[in-house]
Design an enzyme around this catalytic site. Structure first.
Site, PDB file in Angstrom:
ATOM      1  CD  GLU A   1      -1.370   0.369   3.624  1.00 55.01           C
ATOM      2  OE1 GLU A   1      -1.946   1.467   3.751  1.00 55.01           O
ATOM      3  OE2 GLU A   1      -1.596  -0.605   4.344  1.00 55.01           O
TER       4      GLU A   1
ATOM      5  NE  ARG B   1      -3.350   4.316   3.449  1.00 52.25           N
ATOM      6  CZ  ARG B   1      -3.811   5.375   4.102  1.00 52.25           C
ATOM      7  NH1 ARG B   1      -4.265   6.413   3.430  1.00 52.25           N
ATOM      8  NH2 ARG B   1      -3.828   5.400   5.417  1.00 52.25           N
TER       9      ARG B   1
ATOM     10  NE  ARG C   1      -0.122   6.442   5.652  1.00 50.98           N
ATOM     11  CZ  ARG C   1      -0.374   5.146   5.668  1.00 50.98           C
ATOM     12  NH1 ARG C   1      -0.644   4.517   6.799  1.00 50.98           N
ATOM     13  NH2 ARG C   1      -0.373   4.446   4.554  1.00 50.98           N
TER      14      ARG C   1
ATOM     15  CG  HIS D   1      -8.713   3.582   5.733  1.00 54.34           C
ATOM     16  ND1 HIS D   1      -8.801   2.577   6.646  1.00 54.34           N
ATOM     17  CD2 HIS D   1      -7.433   4.012   5.765  1.00 54.34           C
ATOM     18  CE1 HIS D   1      -7.627   2.412   7.233  1.00 54.34           C
ATOM     19  NE2 HIS D   1      -6.774   3.276   6.711  1.00 54.34           N
TER      20      HIS D   1
END
Length: 140
Positions: A100, A115, A111, A130
């Site tokens: 990731e 992703r 963050r 997420h």
């Protein structure tokens, strides 16, 4: 009267060829407009998934893909770590198959939720929530 009977009997036969396609589709295949990109073929690893082309990703995700292609350097310590796929939303693979990378979220102090997940081969997946949903990143 006889002429009328013949006409009424023959009338359906005149329309029959227009109504019948012989079981074949008669619609012409559509071609892309001039200058439009050809539709992307979905790779086998992305079958059944929602797909997105790189140019449709947020600019931060495109930048993350560029960093992955170059091998870094990455802005977050967790970038490149093993993604466990605990949610089982991606195809089942052995542990260590997926990695990731963070896609920065403007204005986020952490963050964030976005992703890029990579597979051992050419697989690239994007999640903006997420790991709740994924889109397979395909080439146009």
């Amino acid at each position: 009267m006889r002429a009328l009977t013949v006409l009424l009997t023959a009338l359906p036969l005149l329309f029959l060829p227009a109504c019948s396609t012989g079981g074949q589709k008669t619609e012409k295949p559509r071609t892309p407009a001039a200058g439009a990109p050809a539709p992307a073929a979905t790779p086998a690893w992305a079958k059944g998934m929602k797909t997105v082309t790189e140019d449709r990703l947020p600019p931060e995700a495109r930048r993350t893909l560029e960093l992955i292609a170059k091998g870094g350097p990455f802005p977050y310590d967790k970038d490149g770590t093993v993604f466990g796929n605990y949610e089982n939303r991606l195809p089942k693979q052995a542990r260590g198959y997926y990695h990731e990378y963070t896609v920065p979220t403007p204005g986020s102090r952490t963050r964030g939720a976005r992703r890029i997940i990579t597979g051992e081969h050419t697989e690239r997946y994007y999640t903006s929530d997420h790991y709740q949903t994924f889109e397979a990143v395909v080439h146009p």
